[in-house]
Design an enzyme around this catalytic site. Structure first.
Site, PDB file in Angstrom:
ATOM      1  N   HIS A   1      20.306  -9.892 -23.346  1.00 34.51           N
ATOM      2  CA  HIS A   1      19.568  -8.976 -24.020  1.00 34.51           C
ATOM      3  C   HIS A   1      18.993  -7.779 -23.062  1.00 34.51           C
ATOM      4  O   HIS A   1      17.867  -7.593 -22.653  1.00 34.51           O
ATOM      5  CB  HIS A   1      18.463  -9.499 -24.576  1.00 34.51           C
ATOM      6  CG  HIS A   1      17.722  -8.653 -25.794  1.00 34.51           C
ATOM      7  ND1 HIS A   1      17.207  -9.292 -26.756  1.00 34.51           N
ATOM      8  CD2 HIS A   1      18.034  -7.563 -26.068  1.00 34.51           C
ATOM      9  CE1 HIS A   1      16.535  -8.219 -27.552  1.00 34.51           C
ATOM     10  NE2 HIS A   1      17.147  -7.071 -27.305  1.00 34.51           N
TER      11      HIS A   1
ATOM     12  N   ASN B   1      22.428   0.051 -29.369  1.00 37.66           N
ATOM     13  CA  ASN B   1      21.736   1.157 -30.082  1.00 37.66           C
ATOM     14  C   ASN B   1      21.476   2.368 -28.995  1.00 37.66           C
ATOM     15  O   ASN B   1      20.469   2.652 -28.564  1.00 37.66           O
ATOM     16  CB  ASN B   1      20.426   0.830 -30.365  1.00 37.66           C
ATOM     17  CG  ASN B   1      19.394  -0.049 -29.593  1.00 37.66           C
ATOM     18  OD1 ASN B   1      20.129  -0.902 -28.790  1.00 37.66           O
ATOM     19  ND2 ASN B   1      18.241  -0.112 -29.832  1.00 37.66           N
TER      20      ASN B   1
ATOM     21  N   ASP C   1      15.085  -8.238 -23.011  1.00 36.24           N
ATOM     22  CA  ASP C   1      14.968  -7.007 -23.627  1.00 36.24           C
ATOM     23  C   ASP C   1      14.552  -5.676 -22.739  1.00 36.24           C
ATOM     24  O   ASP C   1      13.883  -4.823 -23.262  1.00 36.24           O
ATOM     25  CB  ASP C   1      13.984  -7.347 -24.961  1.00 36.24           C
ATOM     26  CG  ASP C   1      14.159  -6.479 -25.946  1.00 36.24           C
ATOM     27  OD1 ASP C   1      15.125  -5.178 -25.961  1.00 36.24           O
ATOM     28  OD2 ASP C   1      13.249  -6.263 -26.828  1.00 36.24           O
TER      29      ASP C   1
END
Length: 443
Positions: free
Chosen positions: A61, A95, A309
């Site tokens: 991630h 994204n 993340d």
């Protein structure tokens, strides 16, 4: 090319033992227990005395910001940071600008990485309200899965129609990784916070706005849909004790799994007073009780994977409060050493750390020949040295954004060397920027 890594302490598949590894042509040819290394001619001998030898970390991630957001980061700079942190494989999120929601955009990302990523790579395909019909054209051997934003997040990729969600869960041929926060609840909480505190509430209110309820309701819906459609669901960055009740404690029988990030395992809401928006992320870092529940779940199986993340922003973009400051932080360079600090604190064992950061990402996404110290596997290996003090500082931060919430922190573990496909990509503080990693193969 034959390389010998000798006299280290290997951690692999639940075992820790003294031994050595022989690498030939980028793959592990021998894993040797004990110090009796085979007599042979070697092109390179690496002395791992005093070091732990681990499989290279697989970070499931990350947001490397390329294409379109390269003032913050790009594949070259962030893969350098990954190599310095012992991360040999990453899966990047969709994204970007443009979003990775078309076949052409996915192809373009692979082409970019093939020229500049210093470690191994792959990319999630992004789900939208209207692109599920493309799923059947995806190469299941090329990518780890499909990313679904079920709640408000950066990049304007929110899937908010029930019929679109049903179609995505029905048609996905791959694991579905979901960001779960309920947008309606967040919007209501933000409106209330602005009434109480002004147009840009202080960051301490971030976990009230992106609340436990917002996370739980969205995660509950994702689990419900996954059970209905018999889909392998992987919920990203769990943040609350309540959400953990939705997950079972045995990875081997799970169709539904959860990730925790290093940030949510390390920080809690008490840290906002010192670090402010540097630790503002979505979903929000929540209470110490929530953090401690996540830590407990590392050991009982409800958390399957630890990711980062990793989401760089320029410091100027982190100014403001809940409404104005960007959410996300760079963590990939410091993820392994931060988790090793939690090993020293007794939060988890080093064997469990290797399961969560190396073995389980490989199992969950069916990565071919990576994530383990096994004969015939790619030689993705990291050497870490304990009891070696150093400080995270601007001088040694490699992410393009040039900062980290760990800045000023003293570590007692150090990444000594990172090998990617048998090639040393990081050693003594330097990354070999001439090396380009490989695309990851799956299934």
């Amino acid at each position: 090319m034959r390389t010998l890594i000798q006299s280290g302490t290997l951690v692999n598949e639940g075992c820790t033992f003294d031994g050595s590894i022989v690498i030939e042509n980028g793959k592990i040819s021998k894993v040797i227990q004990g110090y009796n290394t085979p007599e042979a001619s070697y092109d390179e001998v690496i002395d791992a005395s005093g070091c732990f030898i681990l499989p290279g970390v697989i970070d499931d991630h990350v947001h490397f910001r390329e294409p379109g957001l390269t003032e913050k980061a790009d594949m070259e700079t962030e893969s350098r940071a990954a190599a310095a942190g012992g991360v040999t494989t990453y899966f990047d999120m969709p994204n970007t600008v443009p979003q990775t929601t078309t076949l052409d955009a996915l192809k373009d990302k692979f082409a970019l990485a093939a020229g500049k990523s210093h470690v191994n790579y792959s990319f999630f395909f992004g789900a939208t309200n209207d692109n599920a019909d493309l799923f059947s054209q995806l190469d299941v051997h090329q990518i780890p899965g499909i990313k679904l934003f079920m709640g408000s997040s950066t990049g304007n990729m929110l899937v908010d129609r029930r019929e679109a969600l049903e179609k995505i869960f029905e048609l996905t041929p791959l694991p579905l990784m979901a960001h779960c926060e309920d947008t309606d609840i967040i919007n209501r909480n933000m409106a209330e916070a602005k009434q109480k505190y002004g147009d840009d509430p202080r960051v301490q209110h971030h976990p009230e706005i992106r609340s436990e309820e917002a996370c739980y309701e969205s995660t509950r819906l994702a689990v419900e849909l996954a059970k209905k459609h018999m889909v392998r669901l992987h919920v990203a960055h769990l943040t609350t004790a309540r959400e953990l009740d939705l997950f079972e404690p045995s990875f081997h029988t799970q169709m539904i799994t959860a990730e925790a990030t290093v940030s949510h395992l390390y920080f809690c809401d008490r840290d906002y007073s010192q670090l402010g928006t540097r630790i503002k992320c979505n979903p929000a870092i929540k209470t110490q009780r929530d953090r401690d529940a996540l830590r407990d779940a590392l050991n009982d199986g409800r958390i399957t994977v630890i990711g980062t993340d990793h989401a760089p922003h320029l410091l100027a973009q982190k100014e403001g409060g809940c409404a104005c400051a960007a959410s996300g932080m760079p963590m990939i360079q410091f993820s392994l050493v931060t988790m090793l600090e939690l090993v020293d604190q007794g939060v988890l064992s080093i064997e469990r750390l290797v399961e969560l950061m190396c073995h389980n990402p490989a199992k969950l996404f069916e990565v071919r020949n990576r994530g383990f110290l096994r004969e015939g596997y790619q030689a993705d290996i990291v050497l870490v040295r304990p009891n070696t003090a150093w400080i995270a500082s601007k001088e040694n931060i490699l992410s393009r954004c040039g900062w980290s919430p760990m800045e000023g922190h003293m570590y007692l573990w150090r990444v000594e060397r990172t090998l990617c496909n048998g090639h040393t990509v990081f050693l003594q503080g330097k990354v070999d920027t001439s090396y380009i990693g490989q695309p990851v193969a799956f299934r």
